[in-house]
Write a protein that holds these residues in place. Sequence first.
Motif, mmCIF file in Angstrom:
data_model
loop_
_atom_site.group_PDB
_atom_site.id
_atom_site.type_symbol
_atom_site.label_atom_id
_atom_site.label_comp_id
_atom_site.label_asym_id
_atom_site.label_seq_id
_atom_site.Cartn_x
_atom_site.Cartn_y
_atom_site.Cartn_z
ATOM 1 N N ILE A 6 0.859 -1.183 0.000
ATOM 2 C CA ILE A 6 0.000 0.000 0.000
ATOM 3 C C ILE A 6 0.893 1.229 0.000
ATOM 4 O O ILE A 6 1.754 1.374 0.882
ATOM 5 N N GLY A 8 1.221 5.618 -0.656
ATOM 6 C CA GLY A 8 0.473 6.869 -0.714
ATOM 7 C C GLY A 8 1.307 8.006 -0.158
ATOM 8 O O GLY A 8 2.536 7.905 -0.052
ATOM 9 N N GLN A 12 -2.819 10.289 4.197
ATOM 10 C CA GLN A 12 -3.949 9.842 3.366
ATOM 11 C C GLN A 12 -4.750 8.689 3.964
ATOM 12 O O GLN A 12 -5.744 8.270 3.377
ATOM 13 N N THR A 14 -3.405 5.514 4.843
ATOM 14 C CA THR A 14 -2.943 4.191 4.414
ATOM 15 C C THR A 14 -2.842 3.224 5.594
ATOM 16 O O THR A 14 -3.040 2.026 5.429
ATOM 17 N N THR A 17 -6.080 1.453 6.355
ATOM 18 C CA THR A 17 -6.358 0.493 5.289
ATOM 19 C C THR A 17 -5.585 -0.804 5.499
ATOM 20 O O THR A 17 -6.127 -1.900 5.348
ATOM 21 N N SER A 18 -4.300 -0.673 5.885
ATOM 22 C CA SER A 18 -3.496 -1.879 6.080
ATOM 23 C C SER A 18 -4.004 -2.672 7.279
ATOM 24 O O SER A 18 -4.005 -3.900 7.277
ATOM 25 N N GLU A 36 4.105 -1.032 9.298
ATOM 26 C CA GLU A 36 3.610 0.336 9.203
ATOM 27 C C GLU A 36 4.758 1.334 9.221
ATOM 28 O O GLU A 36 5.892 0.981 9.527
ATOM 29 N N THR A 48 4.846 3.823 2.680
ATOM 30 C CA THR A 48 4.625 2.474 2.199
ATOM 31 C C THR A 48 4.254 1.594 3.379
ATOM 32 O O THR A 48 4.950 1.599 4.386
ATOM 33 N N THR A 49 3.159 0.869 3.285
ATOM 34 C CA THR A 49 2.867 -0.150 4.293
ATOM 35 C C THR A 49 2.704 -1.489 3.572
ATOM 36 O O THR A 49 2.416 -1.532 2.379
ATOM 37 N N PHE A 74 -2.580 5.111 -3.396
ATOM 38 C CA PHE A 74 -3.493 6.200 -3.053
ATOM 39 C C PHE A 74 -3.250 7.436 -3.906
ATOM 40 O O PHE A 74 -3.988 8.407 -3.812
ATOM 41 N N ASN A 145 -9.775 6.395 1.543
ATOM 42 C CA ASN A 145 -9.095 5.108 1.749
ATOM 43 C C ASN A 145 -10.075 3.937 1.683
ATOM 44 O O ASN A 145 -9.765 2.883 1.146
#
Lengths: 191, 576
Positions: A6, A8, A12, A14, A17-18, A36, A48-49, A74, A145
């Motif tokens: 993921i 972005g 945002q 992210t 979402t993860s 994370e 970046t996740t 994203f 998201n």
Amino acid sequence: MTSILIVGVGGQGTLLTSRILGSLAISMGYDVKVSEVHGMSQRGGSVTTYVRYSDERVYSPLIDEAGADIILAFEKLEACRAVKYLKIGGAIIVNTQQINPMPVITGAAVYPDNTLDLLAESGAAVYAADALSMAVSAGNAKTVNIALLGVLASHMDIEKEKWLETLKITIPARLLDINLKAFELGYGGSY
Amino acid sequence: MKFLMLGNEAVARGAYEAGVRFASAYPGTPSTEITEYISSYDEVFSEWAPNEKVAVEAALGASLAGARSMSAMKHVGLNVAADPLFTASYTGVNAGFLICVADDPGMHSSQNEQDSRHYARASKTLMLEPSDSMECLYFTTRAFELSETFDTPVLLRLTTRVSHSRSLADQGARREFKRAYKRDPQKYVMMPAMAQKRHKFVEERVLALKAFAESTDLNAVEYNDKRIGVITSGMSYNYAKDALGDKASYLKLGVVYPLPETLITDFAANVDECYVLEELDPYIEEHCRALGLNVKGKAYFTALGEYSAKLIREVILNEPPEKTAGIPGLPGRPPVMCAGCPHRAVFYALKQIPGLIVSGDIGCYTLGALQPLNMMDSCVCMGASVSMAHGMDKTGSRAVAVIGDSTFIHSGVTGLIDIVYNKGSSTVIILDNSITGMTGHQNNPANGMTIKGEPTRQVDLKKLCNAVGVDRVFTVDPFDLKGFTKLVKTELEQNEPSVIIARRPCALLKTVSFGAPYVIDKEKCVKCGMCLKIGCPAIFKAADGKSAIDSTLCAGCAYCTNLCNFDSIIKGGGQA
């Protein structure tokens, strides 16, 4: 092993979402690792996740270059930056939102005007969606998201009901309705 | 039942289950969430301390008083707390005492890449290193028992990827724990006569810990194919398992100080080629060499940054890396100050003063070093801005120190005392945004709120500066561009120290709301580009060459209206 990257811009959403993806994978009985990013890079930088799940034990929480089955991006420029992490034949779900990085704002660099073409040329299966508009239609731009998660869900082989159950346990009750709406728009949206 | 837990969350849970009753810390990425999670448990007294030294001392006090206690910090925080650590090793503990230290290989959010394992060896303190959340929880509960068994503080070494990864961990119930305070000056008053005896104890303890390390289940041997052997610990173990699977045998060290010499020697003898996989320094490798073992380490693997499964496959299996073509020439995206950030205004004002040296510090405002503001000359460690500005001033350069409110309390005020006491005349700007920002919004002594969000007595920064002998202390809003710039210029000319408190809350605080985003009146915009000079992420140049504002990013702070001479930046009508 399924590896979802993921990417972005810091701020945002992210991380949430993860976590939702991680919870979903657990509910399906998989071993899961989610990595994370906290601290300085959260301040408007590239973030970046990583989400990895498998029916065997997952060791590393990270995804190497050419190691991701799916990239959930994203932002368009961040999608381009992440392409090298995609497996050959992998898929990119990309939000068509453009957020200018500081080198573009100061005039030191130019934001590429053909990001979606660049992605397609890389050989990836590209699914572009205007998740920001979906989020605004749902009633709040901050649900971008979850709208994007809806787009991802529509391309994955996991029952929709599972996604909805996970959203219900991971999103605070007072924000649930608006996020479910964003998810539906992403899931069924035409693009 | 298993839960998907952040490594730091699992450490907090382990401490909770072990009956910890006192936790004190100063925030620092990647360690911060340990103490944040602990603060959610009402059975534990938790606090943000002014700095790591105070935190460790407070926790040591609680241990001597009979409560299991702990402190968590980032790697550089342990430098600050090194003083109590080395002597706490001598005093030992009453109830269990844990110090968590989180290293940051790759420097995701740090100013250096130091390896904290050296501290365990130097202070002769037991150090454990978990590799995932399950181990974070289990090792933490064990750490308290071991601390009591061996009468030693225990260090729990984490790295960014262990702290900030989520994996499954079992939760258990809390077990209350309490010991009575027992007066023992021979053990707790460390002056030469007593400390000489305690040093003897420490050396004996090292031997006992070595024997423990040989047999504990915290170290694990896993024999597969014996042609390749890997000695590793922490996150590197996961990379190795992903890369090599059953093609290698493993010695996974959960105890990284002291190292189990027999276990290591036997393992190395049982494999054909023995690699040591450890991020940062060759700490285990050098120990192996001292044992006469010919292991492969930093000659093959870097001391810089993070490892990966890919790197290990390439080096050990000699596998060419799989590659997907990347897209070259893309603009980078460095972190930036947020829209509405008060720090931006301070650096833009300083930019109006030619020839000024800006001595910087640790926090969100370090981003003032980046383009387009580019207004920081140095950044070394917590509090260094103030003392370094003094050194620059005394040797003929005109410098201002720029330091956050929390950082000033941490160790800036001592530098200010140095300036006053030694007849300096530096100008110190305290960026008071009412929160510890970069680490994700922690309360601190200057904002009047405890870790639990309860109101408390607030350090009055103005009175504090007055009290140490600074007469010229001013509190101003940095968004007043003209007034703020003029004040800095005036104070630079003074032959005595000045403190300017630039007070405006962090734009991300829930209490801050500016209202609707601003928009550009395209009729009036003359494409001069002045508004782009402040580096606001919401303002950009549109295709027509005129400025434009991204309404999803604009905070509505209006600072940019200071710069437009054509009144073309106006309040929009959109949603607040």
